[in-house]
Design a protein around this motif. Sequence first.
Motif, PDB file in Angstrom:
ATOM      1  N   TYR A 249       0.794  -1.225   0.000  1.00 47.05           N
ATOM      2  CA  TYR A 249       0.000   0.000   0.000  1.00 47.05           C
ATOM      3  C   TYR A 249       0.828   1.278   0.000  1.00 47.05           C
ATOM      4  O   TYR A 249       1.852   1.361   0.666  1.00 47.05           O
ATOM      5  CB  TYR A 249      -0.951   0.013   1.194  1.00 47.05           C
ATOM      6  CG  TYR A 249      -1.819  -1.216   1.264  1.00 47.05           C
ATOM      7  CD1 TYR A 249      -2.656  -1.547   0.195  1.00 47.05           C
ATOM      8  CD2 TYR A 249      -1.798  -2.055   2.372  1.00 47.05           C
ATOM      9  CE1 TYR A 249      -3.444  -2.685   0.241  1.00 47.05           C
ATOM     10  CE2 TYR A 249      -2.593  -3.191   2.425  1.00 47.05           C
ATOM     11  CZ  TYR A 249      -3.405  -3.505   1.347  1.00 47.05           C
ATOM     12  OH  TYR A 249      -4.169  -4.625   1.396  1.00 47.05           O
ATOM     13  N   GLN A 250       0.311   2.233  -0.733  1.00 49.91           N
ATOM     14  CA  GLN A 250       0.855   3.589  -0.669  1.00 49.91           C
ATOM     15  C   GLN A 250      -0.097   4.413   0.193  1.00 49.91           C
ATOM     16  O   GLN A 250      -1.306   4.428  -0.057  1.00 49.91           O
ATOM     17  CB  GLN A 250       0.926   4.166  -2.085  1.00 49.91           C
ATOM     18  CG  GLN A 250       1.510   5.570  -2.120  1.00 49.91           C
ATOM     19  CD  GLN A 250       1.734   6.067  -3.549  1.00 49.91           C
ATOM     20  OE1 GLN A 250       0.972   5.752  -4.457  1.00 49.91           O
ATOM     21  NE2 GLN A 250       2.779   6.854  -3.731  1.00 49.91           N
ATOM     22  N   LEU A 251       0.438   5.054   1.228  1.00 52.25           N
ATOM     23  CA  LEU A 251      -0.398   5.910   2.072  1.00 52.25           C
ATOM     24  C   LEU A 251       0.046   7.342   1.874  1.00 52.25           C
ATOM     25  O   LEU A 251       1.237   7.650   1.960  1.00 52.25           O
ATOM     26  CB  LEU A 251      -0.236   5.567   3.559  1.00 52.25           C
ATOM     27  CG  LEU A 251      -0.524   4.146   4.028  1.00 52.25           C
ATOM     28  CD1 LEU A 251      -0.422   4.070   5.553  1.00 52.25           C
ATOM     29  CD2 LEU A 251      -1.914   3.722   3.593  1.00 52.25           C
ATOM     30  N   VAL A 404      -4.195   4.634  -0.276  1.00 50.85           N
ATOM     31  CA  VAL A 404      -5.202   5.631   0.079  1.00 50.85           C
ATOM     32  C   VAL A 404      -4.610   7.038   0.116  1.00 50.85           C
ATOM     33  O   VAL A 404      -3.483   7.239   0.566  1.00 50.85           O
ATOM     34  CB  VAL A 404      -5.894   5.247   1.416  1.00 50.85           C
ATOM     35  CG1 VAL A 404      -4.910   5.203   2.560  1.00 50.85           C
ATOM     36  CG2 VAL A 404      -7.030   6.185   1.744  1.00 50.85           C
ATOM     37  N   LEU A 405      -5.396   7.956  -0.386  1.00 40.90           N
ATOM     38  CA  LEU A 405      -5.073   9.385  -0.353  1.00 40.90           C
ATOM     39  C   LEU A 405      -6.085  10.023   0.593  1.00 40.90           C
ATOM     40  O   LEU A 405      -7.290   9.816   0.424  1.00 40.90           O
ATOM     41  CB  LEU A 405      -5.231   9.952  -1.771  1.00 40.90           C
ATOM     42  CG  LEU A 405      -5.022  11.442  -2.001  1.00 40.90           C
ATOM     43  CD1 LEU A 405      -3.549  11.809  -1.828  1.00 40.90           C
ATOM     44  CD2 LEU A 405      -5.486  11.831  -3.411  1.00 40.90           C
ATOM     45  N   LEU A 406      -5.590  10.749   1.593  1.00 42.39           N
ATOM     46  CA  LEU A 406      -6.500  11.359   2.564  1.00 42.39           C
ATOM     47  C   LEU A 406      -6.201  12.852   2.649  1.00 42.39           C
ATOM     48  O   LEU A 406      -5.051  13.245   2.885  1.00 42.39           O
ATOM     49  CB  LEU A 406      -6.283  10.685   3.924  1.00 42.39           C
ATOM     50  CG  LEU A 406      -7.333  10.872   5.008  1.00 42.39           C
ATOM     51  CD1 LEU A 406      -8.693  10.381   4.580  1.00 42.39           C
ATOM     52  CD2 LEU A 406      -6.912  10.130   6.276  1.00 42.39           C
ATOM     53  N   ARG A 407      -7.221  13.672   2.434  1.00 44.85           N
ATOM     54  CA  ARG A 407      -7.026  15.123   2.416  1.00 44.85           C
ATOM     55  C   ARG A 407      -8.179  15.850   3.100  1.00 44.85           C
ATOM     56  O   ARG A 407      -9.319  15.404   3.038  1.00 44.85           O
ATOM     57  CB  ARG A 407      -6.970  15.631   0.954  1.00 44.85           C
ATOM     58  CG  ARG A 407      -5.697  15.291   0.204  1.00 44.85           C
ATOM     59  CD  ARG A 407      -4.504  16.035   0.770  1.00 44.85           C
ATOM     60  NE  ARG A 407      -3.293  15.794  -0.005  1.00 44.85           N
ATOM     61  CZ  ARG A 407      -2.460  14.768   0.186  1.00 44.85           C
ATOM     62  NH1 ARG A 407      -2.706  13.880   1.125  1.00 44.85           N
ATOM     63  NH2 ARG A 407      -1.379  14.634  -0.554  1.00 44.85           N
ATOM     64  N   ASP A 408      -7.839  16.996   3.730  1.00 43.48           N
ATOM     65  CA  ASP A 408      -8.860  17.918   4.208  1.00 43.48           C
ATOM     66  C   ASP A 408      -9.108  18.933   3.103  1.00 43.48           C
ATOM     67  O   ASP A 408      -8.156  19.492   2.569  1.00 43.48           O
ATOM     68  CB  ASP A 408      -8.354  18.667   5.447  1.00 43.48           C
ATOM     69  CG  ASP A 408      -8.390  17.785   6.689  1.00 43.48           C
ATOM     70  OD1 ASP A 408      -9.280  16.913   6.765  1.00 43.48           O
ATOM     71  OD2 ASP A 408      -7.538  17.965   7.576  1.00 43.48           O
TER      72      ASP A 408
END
Length: 415
Positions: A249-251, A404-408
């Motif tokens: 996984y790429q986080l 997963v890409l996580l952004r505000d």
Amino acid sequence: MSQSLKRLKVKLRIAVVQLNPRIGHVDQTLARINSIVSRIERYRPDIVVFPEFALSGYSFHSRSHIEPYLSQPTNGPAWDICQRISKRLSCITVMGYPEIVRESSQKAYNSAIVVNANGELVFNYRKAFLYYTEEEWGCSENPAGFQTFDLPFYQKACDSDGRLYDVSLKSAIGICMDLSPYKFQAPFYDFEFSSFHSEHSTELILFPMAWLHSISATRESKNPEQQKKEIAQSQQSLGFQSHGSQGEYQLDILLNDGTCIKESPSAVTCDLPDVQVKSAFSHPAEPDLTNVDYWILRFMPLLAYRQRKNWFSGGLLATVLKKFQEIRTTYMGASLEKPWSFEHKNTVAVMCNRCGVEDGTTVYAGSSSVFKFNGKYGNFEEELDSSNRSVEVLGSLGKGYEGVLLRDVEIEVLR
Ligand code: GLN
């Protein structure tokens, strides 16, 4: 008496899950989803988006091939996992799946469900513009065409005094080819999808995709056998299986509270001779920027573009709009009322693509991204790509890994 509108800031935390599902391996894909979700659970995203046909795999070649994977919106593995994720994370979950209408028509669609935090179905969208592969299994087009729906968020909007409000965002799903010209035959500059959503002032666009990398052997390929060889070689040289990478996984997590996590599998990056680099599949932890730029270009009506003001004063626009017989009020983002109809508006687009290889011929481009169109710089910008300041590329995953890409994100809306 007309009440004056308030400008509200809406803050959302968005998770984009990039997957490499394999036809016939639904349980394994579900297991990887669980392990990705457990890594982001503590960050409490408001929305989690999955790719097109996220569990089933994409390249089906006949109705009987896809038959075992068809399900109704609230029945089947996509519904089950979305409900579970939504309730566990208290979030909205979006996932693409192959749909069947169990009535006399027995029509099949390429669809996506939107499930809210209570585990209820908010919307079921069917792909309107179909890709070649969908023709092979007799997929039907969305009879309703492009659509919008209201997506409620609890206490997510904030006024200038810091008061919090519930807010419903005007939202939409697009599925992959919806962003392309209809059947690749419509004029490129009609920008059907993005014109529709600019005209409807859509604020949140969620895009499950199975978008192809340019190395893929397609109907248009001149030498498919040669291309198959190149694809096999590229995967081999990266140490991948023939169907691409799974479970490494790429986080990529970057949040307003200072959380910053960037983890990539240590890729073997092979040095390819220059001539091959353009079309070849290499550097799997890096996004395909040509592809990211292409998606941005397809959102042209939402991009600042200096030249629009000349069309506005020229009078040609009225003639062009007549061609659309009053169903369209804009052309390339320009309307008769305003040079740039999107100016001062905000839209977030969440591009959730898959990765991996199917049939040894179809290589997906990954590069899942979050874009914010900020509605500014209308008098300045000329380049219709990521260098245009009216689009903020908040992040992109690599082309070849799950993760997963996580952004505000923060957008301004009038209410
Ligand atoms: N335009 C897309 C592509 O070329 C279509 C693929 C799809 O709809 N899955 O990759």
